[in-house]
Enzyme design. Structure first.
Site, PDB file in Angstrom:
ATOM      1  N   ASP A  39       0.850  -1.196   0.000  1.00  0.00           N
ATOM      2  CA  ASP A  39       0.000   0.000   0.000  1.00  0.00           C
ATOM      3  C   ASP A  39       0.886   1.247   0.000  1.00  0.00           C
ATOM      4  OD1 ASP A  39      -3.219   0.493   0.959  1.00  0.00           O
ATOM      5  OD2 ASP A  39      -1.826   2.186   1.138  1.00  0.00           O
ATOM      6  N   ASN A  96     -12.796  -3.193   2.760  1.00  0.00           N
ATOM      7  CA  ASN A  96     -13.724  -2.070   2.840  1.00  0.00           C
ATOM      8  C   ASN A  96     -14.669  -2.134   1.649  1.00  0.00           C
ATOM      9  OD1 ASN A  96     -12.461  -1.044   5.159  1.00  0.00           O
ATOM     10  ND2 ASN A  96     -10.900  -0.013   3.926  1.00  0.00           N
ATOM     11  N   GLY A 102     -15.892   2.673   3.810  1.00  0.00           N
ATOM     12  CA  GLY A 102     -14.606   3.353   3.696  1.00  0.00           C
ATOM     13  C   GLY A 102     -13.824   3.003   2.440  1.00  0.00           C
ATOM     14  N   GLN A 103     -14.506   2.401   1.469  1.00  0.00           N
ATOM     15  CA  GLN A 103     -13.811   2.045   0.230  1.00  0.00           C
ATOM     16  C   GLN A 103     -13.515   3.293  -0.590  1.00  0.00           C
ATOM     17  OE1 GLN A 103     -15.952  -0.793  -2.202  1.00  0.00           O
ATOM     18  NE2 GLN A 103     -14.180  -1.191  -3.524  1.00  0.00           N
ATOM     19  N   HIS A 109     -10.217  -5.238  -3.222  1.00  0.00           N
ATOM     20  CA  HIS A 109      -8.892  -5.471  -2.651  1.00  0.00           C
ATOM     21  C   HIS A 109      -9.015  -5.938  -1.213  1.00  0.00           C
ATOM     22  CE1 HIS A 109      -9.980  -1.214  -2.351  1.00  0.00           C
ATOM     23  NE2 HIS A 109      -9.356  -1.188  -1.193  1.00  0.00           N
ATOM     24  N   LEU A 110      -8.153  -6.865  -0.879  1.00  0.00           N
ATOM     25  CA  LEU A 110      -8.062  -7.385   0.484  1.00  0.00           C
ATOM     26  C   LEU A 110      -6.819  -6.773   1.111  1.00  0.00           C
ATOM     27  CD1 LEU A 110      -8.812  -9.533   2.698  1.00  0.00           C
ATOM     28  CD2 LEU A 110      -7.446 -11.147   1.402  1.00  0.00           C
ATOM     29  N   HIS A 111      -7.016  -5.985   2.183  1.00  0.00           N
ATOM     30  CA  HIS A 111      -5.871  -5.439   2.916  1.00  0.00           C
ATOM     31  C   HIS A 111      -5.304  -6.520   3.836  1.00  0.00           C
ATOM     32  CE1 HIS A 111      -6.848  -0.988   2.357  1.00  0.00           C
ATOM     33  NE2 HIS A 111      -8.045  -1.518   2.111  1.00  0.00           N
TER      34      HIS A 111
HETATM   35  P1  5GP Z   1      -9.738   1.350   0.439  1.00  0.00           P
HETATM   36  O1  5GP Z   1      -9.872   2.603   1.259  1.00  0.00           O
HETATM   37  O2  5GP Z   1     -10.449   1.463  -0.881  1.00  0.00           O
HETATM   38  O3  5GP Z   1     -10.116   0.102   1.190  1.00  0.00           O
HETATM   39  O4  5GP Z   1      -8.183   1.166   0.170  1.00  0.00           O
HETATM   40  C1  5GP Z   1      -7.509   1.711  -0.900  1.00  0.00           C
HETATM   41  C2  5GP Z   1      -6.058   1.636  -0.556  1.00  0.00           C
HETATM   42  O5  5GP Z   1      -5.324   1.842  -1.742  1.00  0.00           O
HETATM   43  C3  5GP Z   1      -5.602   2.696   0.447  1.00  0.00           C
HETATM   44  O6  5GP Z   1      -5.048   2.059   1.595  1.00  0.00           O
HETATM   45  C4  5GP Z   1      -4.590   3.512  -0.320  1.00  0.00           C
HETATM   46  O7  5GP Z   1      -3.504   3.944   0.468  1.00  0.00           O
HETATM   47  C5  5GP Z   1      -4.170   2.567  -1.424  1.00  0.00           C
HETATM   48  N1  5GP Z   1      -3.759   3.245  -2.647  1.00  0.00           N
HETATM   49  C6  5GP Z   1      -4.417   4.252  -3.284  1.00  0.00           C
HETATM   50  N2  5GP Z   1      -3.759   4.612  -4.396  1.00  0.00           N
HETATM   51  C7  5GP Z   1      -2.668   3.784  -4.475  1.00  0.00           C
HETATM   52  C8  5GP Z   1      -1.599   3.676  -5.414  1.00  0.00           C
HETATM   53  O8  5GP Z   1      -1.517   4.395  -6.415  1.00  0.00           O
HETATM   54  N3  5GP Z   1      -0.654   2.734  -5.168  1.00  0.00           N
HETATM   55  C9  5GP Z   1      -0.723   1.912  -4.058  1.00  0.00           C
HETATM   56  N4  5GP Z   1       0.274   1.029  -3.919  1.00  0.00           N
HETATM   57  N5  5GP Z   1      -1.717   1.992  -3.167  1.00  0.00           N
HETATM   58  C10 5GP Z   1      -2.677   2.914  -3.370  1.00  0.00           C
END
Ligand code: 5GP
Ligand code: ZN
Length: 123
Positions: A39, A96, A102-103, A109-111
């Site tokens: 991330d 998310n 919070g998406q 995507h799976l964190h």
């Molecule tokens: P969400 O909030 O949708 O669950 O998570 C999206 C995640 O993608 C966030 O943790 C954010 O930091 C990450 N992210 C957003 N843009 C980029 C990017 O350009 N490259 C990478 N490696 N991560 C990203």
């Protein structure tokens, strides 16, 4: 599992661009079906995202034909968590989903978050 359909991508999607290599990322793992990368804004000492190469907006977009892919995402995440050294102490999987979830990136995507004790419940 891999075929033309399973690699469908969406032109406007950030993570599809990362998969295609049009936007650089710090790769952790890749195969025909899934891609994992660090991330860009880590919320924990270890913060990896694992995504299907097929563009799915979120888990709700998955259907029966994605069953094996969904299973693979989780099982591969298990392998990666182990490789990242998170297995012994534990870690967290997060998906998310939608606005209130919070998406912010609308490609499933799976964190994988670990390396410190994480609080609960989320804010
Ligand atoms: P969400 O909030 O949708 O669950 O998570 C999206 C995640 O993608 C966030 O943790 C954010 O930091 C990450 N992210 C957003 N843009 C980029 C990017 O350009 N490259 C990478 N490696 N991560 C990203
Ligand atoms: Zn996408």
């Amino acid at each position: 599992m891999s075929n033309q359909a399973s690699n469908e991508q969406s032109a406007d999607c950030l993570f599809c661009k990362i998969i295609a290599g049009d936007i650089p990322s710090n790769k952790v793992y890749s195969d025909d079906d899934v891609y994992a990368f660090h991330d860009i804004n880590p919320a924990a000492p270890q913060h990896v995202l694992i995504i299907p190469k097929k563009h799915l907006t979120d888990v709700r977009s998955a259907n029966e034909e994605d069953q094996a892919l969904m299973g693979k995402l989780l099982l591969k995440a298990n392998d990666l968590a182990k490789e990242l050294g998170l297995d012994e102490k534990g870690f967290r999987y997060v998906i998310n989903t939608g606005e209130y979830g919070g998406q912010t990136v609308f490609h499933l995507h799976l964190h994988i978050l670990g390396g410190r004790a994480l609080g609960w419940p989320p804010g």
